[in-house]
Design an enzyme around this catalytic site. Sequence first.
Site, PDB file in Angstrom:
ATOM      1  N   ASN A  82       0.824  -1.192   0.000  1.00  0.00           N
ATOM      2  CA  ASN A  82       0.000   0.000   0.000  1.00  0.00           C
ATOM      3  C   ASN A  82       0.870   1.259   0.000  1.00  0.00           C
ATOM      4  OD1 ASN A  82      -2.310   1.708   0.286  1.00  0.00           O
ATOM      5  ND2 ASN A  82      -3.337   0.113   1.472  1.00  0.00           N
ATOM      6  N   HIS A 112      23.810  -0.554  10.512  1.00  0.00           N
ATOM      7  CA  HIS A 112      25.076   0.171  10.676  1.00  0.00           C
ATOM      8  C   HIS A 112      25.772  -0.278  11.952  1.00  0.00           C
ATOM      9  CE1 HIS A 112      23.972   2.902   7.415  1.00  0.00           C
ATOM     10  NE2 HIS A 112      22.755   2.829   7.912  1.00  0.00           N
ATOM     11  N   LYS A 163      12.933  -9.941  15.708  1.00  0.00           N
ATOM     12  CA  LYS A 163      13.248 -11.358  15.918  1.00  0.00           C
ATOM     13  C   LYS A 163      12.287 -12.179  15.073  1.00  0.00           C
ATOM     14  CE  LYS A 163      15.153 -10.938  20.468  1.00  0.00           C
ATOM     15  NZ  LYS A 163      14.808 -10.304  21.682  1.00  0.00           N
ATOM     16  N   LYS A 180      -1.521 -14.390  19.838  1.00  0.00           N
ATOM     17  CA  LYS A 180      -2.670 -15.213  19.511  1.00  0.00           C
ATOM     18  C   LYS A 180      -2.296 -16.173  18.395  1.00  0.00           C
ATOM     19  CE  LYS A 180      -7.437 -14.711  17.916  1.00  0.00           C
ATOM     20  NZ  LYS A 180      -8.494 -13.770  17.549  1.00  0.00           N
TER      21      LYS A 180
END
Length: 186
Positions: A82, A112, A163, A180
């Site tokens: 989008n 960096h 992660k 969930k």
Amino acid sequence: MIEKEKMLSGLMYQAWDAELLAERQKAKELCHQLNHLSPSQPETRQALISELLGQESDACLESPFNCDYGYNIKAGKGFYANHGCTILDCAPIHIGDNCLLAPGVVIATAGHPLDPVERASGEEFAKSITIGNDVWFGANVTVCPGVTIGDNVVVGAGSVVNKDLPSNTVCVGSPAKPIKDIPPKQ
């Protein structure tokens, strides 16, 4: 190794290398053309998207869209980004089928050094990102270098993915964490 080989291998590299600068400039030109093209020209738009990605693609990239190189974005079928999405593809980004990005999503493989002297020298690194099939990122999600996101994952608006995220989950927060389970795709 030349700087491009270092970049694609995940090693520290100089982003201001002449070859890399020229390749980023080419992608900026294509993004500029795409971002200024009338929506009433879908065939021209699709041709620009395929040229930018370096492969035939049915991807839909709403304007404005920006990326570093384009050729490192490997998008599956039915990819939709989008308005206002940015993909910093210094390393390969593998995006599965039927993935949706809401407005303002940032996917960044570039990073960096923490050391200020190294950072000031122009050194940077890039780590690949893998996104599974049937993934949806809410508005303003940020995906950091080196992560893998499983299949059938929904990442809530404003989340920061630093992660790996497991398949079949809704994940939110900064850092994003599963909150969930979602039933697997049948």
